[in-house]
Design a protein around this motif. Structure first.
Motif, mmCIF file in Angstrom:
data_model
loop_
_atom_site.group_PDB
_atom_site.id
_atom_site.type_symbol
_atom_site.label_atom_id
_atom_site.label_comp_id
_atom_site.label_asym_id
_atom_site.label_seq_id
_atom_site.Cartn_x
_atom_site.Cartn_y
_atom_site.Cartn_z
ATOM 1 N N PRO A 1 5.302 21.214 13.928
ATOM 2 C CA PRO A 1 5.009 20.096 13.009
ATOM 3 C C PRO A 1 4.804 18.760 13.656
ATOM 4 O O PRO A 1 5.287 18.563 14.718
ATOM 5 C CB PRO A 1 6.410 19.968 11.981
ATOM 6 N N PHE A 2 3.718 17.830 13.113
ATOM 7 C CA PHE A 2 3.821 16.563 13.685
ATOM 8 C C PHE A 2 3.640 15.754 12.513
ATOM 9 O O PHE A 2 3.200 15.969 11.256
ATOM 10 C CB PHE A 2 2.280 16.457 14.684
ATOM 11 N N ASP A 3 3.915 14.396 12.582
ATOM 12 C CA ASP A 3 3.932 13.445 11.688
ATOM 13 C C ASP A 3 3.624 12.050 12.134
ATOM 14 O O ASP A 3 4.675 11.706 12.849
ATOM 15 C CB ASP A 3 5.155 13.294 10.574
ATOM 16 N N GLU A 4 2.517 11.448 11.902
ATOM 17 C CA GLU A 4 2.049 10.110 12.606
ATOM 18 C C GLU A 4 1.583 9.101 11.559
ATOM 19 O O GLU A 4 0.817 9.865 10.553
ATOM 20 C CB GLU A 4 1.037 10.307 13.837
ATOM 21 N N VAL A 5 1.592 7.907 11.697
ATOM 22 C CA VAL A 5 0.959 6.830 10.879
ATOM 23 C C VAL A 5 -0.127 6.238 11.962
ATOM 24 O O VAL A 5 0.259 5.786 13.017
ATOM 25 C CB VAL A 5 1.840 5.919 10.403
ATOM 26 N N TRP A 6 -1.449 6.431 11.785
ATOM 27 C CA TRP A 6 -2.503 5.770 12.488
ATOM 28 C C TRP A 6 -2.880 4.582 11.881
ATOM 29 O O TRP A 6 -3.093 4.620 10.575
ATOM 30 C CB TRP A 6 -3.548 6.825 12.622
ATOM 31 N N HIS A 7 -3.124 3.507 12.661
ATOM 32 C CA HIS A 7 -3.747 2.426 12.120
ATOM 33 C C HIS A 7 -5.037 2.187 12.563
ATOM 34 O O HIS A 7 -5.171 2.318 13.879
ATOM 35 C CB HIS A 7 -2.739 0.977 12.578
ATOM 36 N N LEU A 8 -5.964 1.824 11.738
ATOM 37 C CA LEU A 8 -7.417 1.873 11.878
ATOM 38 C C LEU A 8 -8.094 0.339 11.353
ATOM 39 O O LEU A 8 -7.553 -0.028 10.538
ATOM 40 C CB LEU A 8 -8.148 2.754 11.503
ATOM 41 N N VAL A 9 -8.856 -0.233 12.286
ATOM 42 C CA VAL A 9 -9.575 -1.449 12.044
ATOM 43 C C VAL A 9 -10.925 -1.363 11.960
ATOM 44 O O VAL A 9 -11.561 -0.465 12.753
ATOM 45 C CB VAL A 9 -8.749 -2.562 13.008
ATOM 46 N N ARG A 10 -11.689 -2.287 11.298
ATOM 47 C CA ARG A 10 -13.147 -2.506 11.498
ATOM 48 C C ARG A 10 -13.424 -4.016 11.008
ATOM 49 O O ARG A 10 -12.710 -4.546 10.195
ATOM 50 C CB ARG A 10 -13.991 -1.264 10.704
#
Length: 109
Positions: A83-92
């Protein structure tokens, strides 16, 4: 798609592709990770993938989203999926709402 693309580019050590969809700061960190890995082969199989939008912010010059990715991945062929659990922050940029760039990745506890 961006999650799968990052895994594939990282597995292949494709710095040109990584540079294309990450911020300069994250790219520098990923490139250091690749240098530390050296010639060691890596294959990531995404078994299950779930995504949840956690936050959206509109600033004057950019838009920011935080997305939780979680599921199961296999990083070694002879092992089971983990299992994995991550928060990704994306910008534009606000004035050019094209592709998102990954600005950061945080593991969740």
């Amino acid at each position: 798609m961006i999650f799968i693309r990052l895994q594939a580019a990282n597995d292949k050590s494709d710095v040109n592709d990584l540079r294309a969809f990450t911020t300069p700061e994250l790219f520098s960190s990923l490139r250091l990770d690749l240098q530390e890995r050296g010639d060691a082969a890596q294959q990531t199989d995404v078994v299950t993938l779930n995504a949840e939008l956690l936050d959206f912010a509109q600033e004057k010059e950019r838009q920011i989203v935080s997305v939780r990715f979680h599921g199961l991945i296999r990083e070694e062929a002879h092992n089971g999926a983990e299992p994995f659990d991550e928060v990704w922050h994306l910008v534009r940029p606000s004035n050019n709402p094209g592709n998102w760039a990954i600005a950061g990745i945080q593991p969740r506890q």
